[in-house]
Design a protein around this motif. Structure first.
Motif, PDB file in Angstrom:
ATOM      1  N   SER A  87       2.538  14.213  -3.861  1.00  0.00           N
ATOM      2  CA  SER A  87       3.256  13.219  -3.065  1.00  0.00           C
ATOM      3  C   SER A  87       2.956  13.423  -1.582  1.00  0.00           C
ATOM      4  CB  SER A  87       4.767  13.311  -3.305  1.00  0.00           C
ATOM      5  OG  SER A  87       5.448  12.365  -2.509  1.00  0.00           O
TER       6      SER A  87
ATOM      7  N   ASP B 223       8.348  14.573  -6.042  1.00  0.00           N
ATOM      8  CA  ASP B 223       8.462  13.354  -5.234  1.00  0.00           C
ATOM      9  C   ASP B 223       8.951  13.724  -3.841  1.00  0.00           C
ATOM     10  OD1 ASP B 223       8.228  10.647  -4.724  1.00  0.00           O
ATOM     11  OD2 ASP B 223      10.252  10.169  -5.400  1.00  0.00           O
TER      12      ASP B 223
ATOM     13  N   ALA C 165      -1.357  10.358  -5.673  1.00  0.00           N
ATOM     14  CA  ALA C 165      -0.511   9.934  -4.552  1.00  0.00           C
ATOM     15  C   ALA C 165      -1.389   9.239  -3.519  1.00  0.00           C
ATOM     16  CB  ALA C 165       0.207  11.125  -3.922  1.00  0.00           C
TER      17      ALA C 165
END
Length: 485
Positions: free
Chosen positions: A256, A298, A214
């Motif tokens: 994320s 996510d 990420a």
């Protein structure tokens, strides 16, 4: 005495003429004096006046007073005309200046209005984005790409497992099962920096396969998670190691950054979700709920994240502030990947070949597409092709899915996100382990390998381990190029 009487009327006539004339006061006074005192000189002056003005006026002149008056009037008229022209010029320049000021003010007001409209539109978009209601209908404009324009970037020895793009779409960061991280220049396709895997016992480099990656929206931090339970933080500009987070008890399968922050979410095969503060290199909290290894994660702007629970067949939304979780059921097999479309909608893929479209307000999927990538195997023992990766163009109706059936498929979300309609396929041999759209939607990047990112169930020898950059065509671009031609 008689001569004087004879000349007196002449003097009177001259005086009367002087009074009748329209000349100046000085001329009249001068002629009156001449009439009383020096009559002979007046006659001489009359002759002189005739000599002076006759060639110029070219007309009969009855007396010297009339001649003087006409000449003076002409000069006065010329002076008056000159003075009036100067005034008119000043007035004209003043009007032009005022008109210029008016135009400048109007242009400035128009620019301010345009800027205000742009700012207002941007703020409105951000509000809609926060609410999850921003939806750009873009899928209908996309056309199948030109296969000759697809580029392959090779540098990893083993299958590519994950990749991210910088927010300005200039760089790609990819990671592999060989423990290496490569920074690529997207325009020229060259390697900028390679971080090689380290030896056993080191914590500043990855030793085993890297499974997740990420990057923060401001490009300040890059996070990578590996099979050895570690999360490493890097500087994306210099590719220098900054910090190592420990805490997970199994492989880190999802990472994320919350948008516009440095809050990091991580998911692991140890069935937990952890929250980290990267600015302070601090652990925040752990969230429990999944009954099996988490395979994907996510997040967007809200302080929440979504996860795919693998074989527990659930999708979960974790509300950090409320300390709550929402559980969604629908898939009948292991959920291997998940992606947010906006704050309200998300898409997931499973190893039974099904694609599901969800909204956070309903516990069941809005639409489910089974065997989205077809089936393989001999008759009687046919199996659906696994969905190995999904992605979405943020806040739009365009999504893409990857499998191992030699193609990437693009989909259009129908009215109200209640339909998934296939748009076109892009040939791609190998396991498509990671997919990412550019922010602009101009290209799609795929991380491909000979093996699945989470294991080695089987191997596709004909595949190439690498990064594929796929330029996407739009109908509007085609029209523009046609107009320019």
């Amino acid at each position: 005495g008689l001569l004087g009487l004879q000349r007196a009327p002449v003097a009177m006539r001259i005086g009367e003429t002087g009074m009748a004339a329209t000349g100046s006061f000085l001329i009249r006074k001068k002629k009156a004096v001449e009439g009383r005192g020096r009559k002979r000189k007046a006659d001489d002056g009359e002759a002189k006046v005739h000599k002076r003005f006759t060639p110029k006026l070219n007309e009969e002149i009855s007396s010297d007073s009339e001649t003087e008056s006409v000449g003076r009037n002409k000069k006065d008229a010329e002076v008056l005309e000159i003075e009036e022209t100067a005034q008119e010029k000043k007035l004209r320049l003043a009007k032009l200046y005022l008109e210029q000021l008016r135009r400048e003010e109007e242009e400035k007001a128009e620019e301010e209005q345009l800027e205000s409209d742009l700012i207002g539109g941007r703020l409105q978009e951000e509000v809609l984005e926060q609410k999850g209601k921003l939806k750009r209908l873009l899928a209908k404009d996309y056309l199948p790409p030109d296969l000759s324009e697809i580029r392959l970037l090779r540098g990893h020895q083993l299958p590519v497992t994950c990749l991210v793009l910088s927010s300005d779409d200039k760089y790609i960061f990819s990671a592999s099962k060989d423990g290496s991280i490569i920074k690529w220049d997207l325009n020229c396709g060259k390697k900028i920096h390679t971080i090689h895997g380290g030896r056993k016992g080191t914590e500043d480099w990855h030793v085993g396969p890297i499974l997740s990656m990420a990057i923060s929206s401001d490009g300040k931090y890059l996070a990578t998670g590996d099979k050895n339970k570690l999360i490493l933080i890097w500087d994306p500009d210099t590719c220098q190691h900054l910090h190592t987070f420990k805490g997970h008890k199994d492989a880190v399968s999802g990472l994320s950054f919350r948008k516009s922050t440095h809050q990091l979410f991580s998911a692991s095969h140890d069935r937990s979700v952890k929250v980290w503060n990267v600015d302070q290199n601090a652990y925040v909290e752990t969230l429990f709920g999944h009954q099996d290894a988490i395979t994907g994660l996510d997040s967007l702007s809200r302080e929440r994240c979504v996860t795919a629970g693998g074989r527990d067949r659930t999708v979960r939304v974790w509300k950090i502030v409320e300390e709550a979780q929402l559980v969604f059921h629908g898939h009948e097999s292991s959920i291997d990947c998940i992606q947010l479309i906006n704050e309200e909608y998300m898409i997931s893929g499973a190893d039974d070949g099904s694609l599901a479209l969800w909204t956070v307000t309903k516990k069941k999927p809005l639409v489910m597409v089974r065997t989205a990538h077809g089936i393989h195997g001999d008759p009687g023992i046919q199996q659906p092709n696994w969905i190995t990766s999904v992605t979405a163009l943020l806040n739009s109706d365009l999504v893409a899915s990857g499998s191992h059936d030699s193609k990437i498929r693009l989909w259009k979300c129908g009215e109200g996100f209640k339909r998934l309609e296939p748009l076109f396929d892009i040939p791609m041999v190998g396991f498509v382990n990671s997919l990412k759209f550019s922010s602009s939607g101009d290209f799609l990047v795929a991380g491909v390998g000979q093996e699945h990112r989470l294991g080695r169930w089987w191997r596709l020898k004909e595949a190439k381990n690498g990064i594929y950059i796929i330029p996407l065509k739009k109908t509007e671009n085609k029209q523009e190029s046609g107009d320019s031609k």
